[in-house]
Design an enzyme around this catalytic site. Structure first.
Site, PDB file in Angstrom:
ATOM      1  N   ASP A 111       0.768  -1.139  -0.063  1.00  0.00           N
ATOM      2  CA  ASP A 111      -0.029  -0.081  -0.070  1.00  0.00           C
ATOM      3  C   ASP A 111       0.909   1.425   0.051  1.00  0.00           C
ATOM      4  O   ASP A 111       0.590   2.261  -0.668  1.00  0.00           O
ATOM      5  CB  ASP A 111      -1.024   0.017   1.131  1.00  0.00           C
ATOM      6  CG  ASP A 111      -1.975  -0.987   1.224  1.00  0.00           C
ATOM      7  OD1 ASP A 111      -2.182  -1.569   0.155  1.00  0.00           O
ATOM      8  OD2 ASP A 111      -2.815  -1.111   2.053  1.00  0.00           O
TER       9      ASP A 111
ATOM     10  N   ASP B  66       0.865   4.391  -2.459  1.00  0.00           N
ATOM     11  CA  ASP B  66       0.837   5.784  -2.205  1.00  0.00           C
ATOM     12  C   ASP B  66       1.821   6.588  -2.795  1.00  0.00           C
ATOM     13  O   ASP B  66       1.429   7.905  -2.840  1.00  0.00           O
ATOM     14  CB  ASP B  66       0.932   5.874  -0.648  1.00  0.00           C
ATOM     15  CG  ASP B  66      -0.239   5.024   0.084  1.00  0.00           C
ATOM     16  OD1 ASP B  66      -1.640   5.020  -0.456  1.00  0.00           O
ATOM     17  OD2 ASP B  66      -0.440   4.711   1.561  1.00  0.00           O
TER      18      ASP B  66
ATOM     19  N   SER C 132     -36.058  -3.474 -17.899  1.00  0.00           N
ATOM     20  CA  SER C 132     -36.504  -4.255 -16.570  1.00  0.00           C
ATOM     21  C   SER C 132     -36.419  -5.717 -16.893  1.00  0.00           C
ATOM     22  O   SER C 132     -36.466  -6.085 -18.111  1.00  0.00           O
ATOM     23  CB  SER C 132     -37.489  -3.609 -15.789  1.00  0.00           C
ATOM     24  OG  SER C 132     -37.339  -4.370 -14.594  1.00  0.00           O
ATOM     25  N   LEU C 133     -36.431  -6.532 -15.832  1.00  0.00           N
ATOM     26  CA  LEU C 133     -36.560  -7.981 -16.146  1.00  0.00           C
ATOM     27  C   LEU C 133     -37.817  -8.620 -15.560  1.00  0.00           C
ATOM     28  O   LEU C 133     -38.201  -8.098 -14.540  1.00  0.00           O
ATOM     29  CB  LEU C 133     -35.255  -8.832 -15.414  1.00  0.00           C
ATOM     30  CG  LEU C 133     -33.833  -8.417 -16.180  1.00  0.00           C
ATOM     31  CD1 LEU C 133     -32.867  -9.245 -15.321  1.00  0.00           C
ATOM     32  CD2 LEU C 133     -34.034  -9.203 -17.413  1.00  0.00           C
TER      33      LEU C 133
ATOM     34  N   LYS D 113     -27.705 -12.334  -9.955  1.00  0.00           N
ATOM     35  CA  LYS D 113     -28.434 -10.986  -9.950  1.00  0.00           C
ATOM     36  C   LYS D 113     -27.999 -10.184  -8.875  1.00  0.00           C
ATOM     37  O   LYS D 113     -28.320 -10.465  -7.716  1.00  0.00           O
ATOM     38  CB  LYS D 113     -29.998 -11.359  -9.838  1.00  0.00           C
ATOM     39  CG  LYS D 113     -30.764  -9.900 -10.055  1.00  0.00           C
ATOM     40  CD  LYS D 113     -32.186 -10.375 -10.272  1.00  0.00           C
ATOM     41  CE  LYS D 113     -32.986  -8.909 -10.519  1.00  0.00           C
ATOM     42  NZ  LYS D 113     -32.903  -7.999  -9.797  1.00  0.00           N
TER      43      LYS D 113
ATOM     44  N   ARG E 213     -30.008   4.327 -13.655  1.00  0.00           N
ATOM     45  CA  ARG E 213     -30.856   3.726 -14.539  1.00  0.00           C
ATOM     46  C   ARG E 213     -32.291   4.645 -14.838  1.00  0.00           C
ATOM     47  O   ARG E 213     -32.701   4.783 -15.685  1.00  0.00           O
ATOM     48  CB  ARG E 213     -31.558   2.645 -13.783  1.00  0.00           C
ATOM     49  CG  ARG E 213     -32.649   1.761 -14.703  1.00  0.00           C
ATOM     50  CD  ARG E 213     -33.018   0.344 -14.173  1.00  0.00           C
ATOM     51  NE  ARG E 213     -34.109  -0.189 -15.184  1.00  0.00           N
ATOM     52  CZ  ARG E 213     -35.392   0.217 -14.789  1.00  0.00           C
ATOM     53  NH1 ARG E 213     -35.721   1.037 -14.033  1.00  0.00           N
ATOM     54  NH2 ARG E 213     -36.202  -0.380 -15.752  1.00  0.00           N
TER      55      ARG E 213
ATOM     56  N   CYS F  74     -25.989 -10.004  34.940  1.00  0.00           N
ATOM     57  CA  CYS F  74     -26.430 -10.432  36.237  1.00  0.00           C
ATOM     58  C   CYS F  74     -25.491 -11.069  36.861  1.00  0.00           C
ATOM     59  O   CYS F  74     -24.611 -12.070  36.427  1.00  0.00           O
ATOM     60  CB  CYS F  74     -27.543 -11.314  35.890  1.00  0.00           C
ATOM     61  SG  CYS F  74     -28.208 -12.376  37.367  1.00  0.00           S
TER      62      CYS F  74
HETATM   63  S1  IVH Z   1     -29.733  -7.895 -17.174  1.00  0.00           S
HETATM   64  C1  IVH Z   1     -32.231  -6.311 -20.561  1.00  0.00           C
HETATM   65  N1  IVH Z   1     -28.123  -9.076 -15.456  1.00  0.00           N
HETATM   66  O1  IVH Z   1     -31.709  -6.515 -12.323  1.00  0.00           O
HETATM   67  C2  IVH Z   1     -31.507  -7.001 -19.484  1.00  0.00           C
HETATM   68  N2  IVH Z   1     -29.479  -7.202 -14.851  1.00  0.00           N
HETATM   69  O2  IVH Z   1     -34.479  -6.777 -12.833  1.00  0.00           O
HETATM   70  C3  IVH Z   1     -31.401  -6.125 -18.553  1.00  0.00           C
HETATM   71  N3  IVH Z   1     -29.354  -6.987 -12.402  1.00  0.00           N
HETATM   72  O3  IVH Z   1     -32.135  -3.282 -13.669  1.00  0.00           O
HETATM   73  C4  IVH Z   1     -30.754  -6.707 -17.280  1.00  0.00           C
HETATM   74  N4  IVH Z   1     -27.786  -8.231 -11.809  1.00  0.00           N
HETATM   75  O4  IVH Z   1     -29.942  -3.582 -12.504  1.00  0.00           O
HETATM   76  C5  IVH Z   1     -28.843  -7.923 -15.768  1.00  0.00           C
HETATM   77  N5  IVH Z   1     -26.555 -10.097 -13.971  1.00  0.00           N
HETATM   78  C6  IVH Z   1     -27.621  -9.135 -14.091  1.00  0.00           C
HETATM   79  C7  IVH Z   1     -28.112  -8.420 -13.219  1.00  0.00           C
HETATM   80  C8  IVH Z   1     -29.087  -7.540 -13.454  1.00  0.00           C
HETATM   81  C9  IVH Z   1     -28.376  -7.283 -11.445  1.00  0.00           C
HETATM   82  C10 IVH Z   1     -30.482  -5.748 -12.013  1.00  0.00           C
HETATM   83  C11 IVH Z   1     -30.523  -4.443 -13.134  1.00  0.00           C
HETATM   84  C12 IVH Z   1     -31.801  -4.570 -13.802  1.00  0.00           C
HETATM   85  C13 IVH Z   1     -32.599  -5.339 -12.875  1.00  0.00           C
HETATM   86  C14 IVH Z   1     -33.669  -6.153 -13.350  1.00  0.00           C
END
Ligand code: IVH
Length: 671
Positions: A31, A35, A80-81, A114, A135, A422
């Site tokens: 480190d 630095d 979104s998913l 995820k 986002r 106690c």
């Molecule tokens: S793919 C079109 N991969 O989950 C596909 N998303 O519910 C878009 N997220 O807003 C997302 N891990 O922020 C993807 N391995 C992963 C992910 C991921 C987390 C989040 C992402 C997205 C949300 C969807």
């Protein structure tokens, strides 16, 4: 070398070391050397302002506050998913894909973690990071470029040339270890703690003062691309391309064929969830081939070609009905939350720990509050804090007890300690907890003397303290008269008590229930002092000299030993015939002189079993990696300990290799 060349060299060198440290977990310099390089660059840029540039690592320390965040339209929307809960919904997703593609299965999917953080989009122009955007609503987000530059594993400049514009998508997160450290710092400063890593990372990215963001030690995990050229034909290959460009890919990525494989993978990752160094809330399955993804297309909400398989939430809200008081084995009094039952982390929870009264006060938890309850992995459920916006009417702050709820003795607080105690050793709550611990499987292992039996014998007055266990023989006739006892079970119990007299010293030391002496520390003590006589005369310096024993534990043991009642307890046990065999003698010297650390998930054996095996064959099992570590056995999900071992150049092996090292028959005995 002129200042411009020197600055360029320093930038490249510092970023190379940043990458070795933050992305690859393989630091090459100390480190302080880092630095020195960094300081030189800061000074050079101060002396020659024209040398400053947005991709300089000096941008990573943050900049003074700004007015607000401008908004920016994503070049490609951030979708979104759809979610899937449970096996049936996962299989239904696979069936939809097979139908949608219309060429029969199985389909190749790419499985990713995820990440549970904040999604952002990074725009690179000709390989230089020019913009980072949250986002937002998916179409437009906030520009947080300065904050993103403070995230050490976001490349400010890509490692390979990439002309034009690309958007790299991923998640900002906070590692669990960093989260804990941040909360400890906040606690020390008397500040409100963060409820979870996700809130902490989202809050950090939205700081107007990027120096605050820098202090939060965030990480970035890439999971795909937005606008720009495709770097490969499949998702799996894209992740490899992102790794080559300099991004940390922390997904246990895997190509899987068909629905069965998805279900099996989901189960496997869920089991390992608690051991990952960062939080995940599920798995994302993506159709691997981009050609297939294009054919399937998207709805307004999200792509048809991907699904988020969600795990049960590890946090939930519920009402705190009552705060009760629990008296433990060592007399420490802790507040316990009695909750309206709530489903969290896959089980229904109705009680949770509130740690201690100081914590309770700091978090301002009150009876009647709606609280956040957390249950992560095998960790006992805990109350994180109240939801202040939901507090109704005038709830009273809890009153700290002044007397023991079990025996009425006034409670004491040791100097400098948060714990309330106690002091009455005869307190029924303490006595029963001590007996239960002493007789338990990992201590003296007295079969037939479980919690229910102990409580009953205490009520009858047959048990009063630890030595009274060894006087039960004299009560034989009374015992036989008891409900559900009978000749045979009394005989078995008395025989089990007899056998326990010659347990190894480490088990007895653990069974004594000395504060901070867990089974591993008990093993260290037994190896060091060899006999009960040796141990009972130990002083602070000798205790501190035991490897792995720190000042806090040493002083706790010393004051335990200085207490006359405890010395008398040892005398009484010896008088009763307790004669611990010297620390469990090794069966051989296979691991002699070796200190072994297990980390991550072990698949076929338990950690306790593996550690016992190391001790049995002459070695030492430790909980943390240091220069003294000889070998690290790492399983899936291994995190900081593995990284540390690698940085110290310590040999790392997997579970199978460890099992193969064992003498004949031993590996089988562990499975
Ligand atoms: S793919 C079109 N991969 O989950 C596909 N998303 O519910 C878009 N997220 O807003 C997302 N891990 O922020 C993807 N391995 C992963 C992910 C991921 C987390 C989040 C992402 C997205 C949300 C969807």
């Amino acid at each position: 070398m002129g200042p411009a060349e020197r600055a360029a060299w320093l930038r490249a060198e510092i970023e190379r070391h940043n990458r070795l440290y933050y992305v690859l977990d393989q630091p090459e310099i100390s480190d302080s050397s880092w630095d020195a390089l960094f300081r030189e660059l800061v000074e050079l840029e101060a002396a020659h302002p024209d040398l400053r540039s947005p991709d300089s690592p000096t941008a990573r320390v943050g900049a003074p506050p700004r007015e607000g965040f401008p908004s920016h339209r994503h070049l490609a929307p951030m979708l979104s998913l759809d979610n899937a809960f449970g096996e049936a919904e996962l299989r239904a997703f696979d069936e939809r894909i097979v139908r949608g593609l219309g060429r029969g299965g199985p389909i190749a999917y790419y499985a990713e973690l995820k990440f549970d953080g904040l999604s952002i989009s990074l725009t690179y122009e000709d390989g230089i990071l020019v913009r980072a955007t949250t986002r937002g609503d998916g179409e437009t987000g906030e520009v947080v470029t300065e904050n993103a530059r403070t995230v050490r594993d976001i490349p400010l400049k890509l490692l390979e040339p990439l002309p034009g514009t690309v958007e790299v998508r991923g998640e900002i997160l906070l590692f669990k270890s960093v989260f804990e450290a941040l909360n400890a710092e906040r606690t020390a400063r008397g500040e409100q703690v963060f409820a979870n890593p996700r809130n902490a990372s989202a809050g950090a990215m939205r700081q107007l003062d990027s120096r605050i963001t820098a202090s939060r030690r965030l990480n970035f995990c890439a999971y795909g691309l937005g606008a720009g050229p495709r770097l490969a034909e499949t998702q799996g290959e894209t992740m490899k391309a992102l790794a080559r460009l300099g991004f940390a890919i922390r997904s246990e990525g895997q190509v899987l064929d068909g629905g069965d494989a998805l279900v099996a993978w989901a189960e496997k990752i869920e089991r390992r969830r608690a051991e990952l160094p960062f939080g995940i809330d599920g798995i994302v399955f993506k159709v691997d081939r981009f050609e297939d993804q294009d054919q399937l297309g998207s709805t307004a909400r999200g792509p048809r070609w991907a699904i988020a398989y969600k795990f049960p939430a590890e946090q939930a809200f519920t009402r705190l009905l009552h705060i009760s008081t629990h008296v433990g084995r060592t007399g420490v009094v802790t507040p316990v939350a009695e909750l309206e039952p709530v489903f969290v982390g896959g089980v229904t929870v109705s009680r949770a720990t509130l740690h201690n009264y100081e914590d309770l006060r700091r978090k301002d938890v009150r009876e009647g509050d709606i609280v956040v309850v957390q249950r992560a992995g095998d960790v006992i459920p805990e109350v994180i804090g109240p939801v202040l916006e939901k507090r109704e009417g005038s709830l009273m702050p809890p009153v700290e007890p002044t007397v023991c709820p079990e025996c009425g003795t006034p409670l004491q607080r040791q100097e400098g300690m948060v714990a309330l105690k106690c002091p009455n050793r005869a307190c029924p709550a303490q006595v029963s907890a001590k007996l239960i611990h002493f007789a338990s499987r990992s201590a003296m292992d007295i079969e037939g003397l479980g919690e229910k039996q102990i409580v009953r014998l205490l009520e009858l007055g047959y048990l009063t303290d630890l030595p009274s266990i060894y006087r039960l023989r004299a009560r034989r006739e009374d015992l036989v008269q008891l409900d559900r006892m009978g000749e045979q079970s009394v005989e078995n119990l008395l025989a089990a008590i007899e056998v326990s007299k010659s347990r190894p010293l480490n088990r007895l030391l653990f069974g004594l229930g000395i504060r901070f002496v867990g089974d591993r520390t008990a093993g260290d003590l037994a190896r060091e002092f060899r006999t009960l006589e040796g141990f009972r005369r130990a002083h602070y310096d000798a205790l501190l000299a035991v490897p792995d024993i720190g000042p806090r534990t040493a002083s706790e043991i010393e004051s335990w030993l200085e207490d006359e009642e405890n010395q008398s307890l040892i005398d009484q046990l010896l008088d009763a015939g307790v004669a611990p065999v010297e620390a469990e003698a090794p069966s051989g010297d296979l691991f002699a002189g070796k200190t072994i650390v297990f980390t991550g998930k072990l698949e076929h054996i338990t950690r306790e079993g593996a550690e016992a095996m190391v001790i049995k064959w002459g070695g030492k099992a430790a909980g943390s990696v240091s220069k003294a570590t000889s070998l690290v056995v790492a399983g899936p999900g291994a995190g900081s300990k593995l990284a540390k071992a690698e940085s110290l150049g310590i040999e790392v092996i997997d579970e199978a290799t460890f099992l193969a090292m064992l003498p004949d028959g031993e590996a089988e005995s562990l499975r």
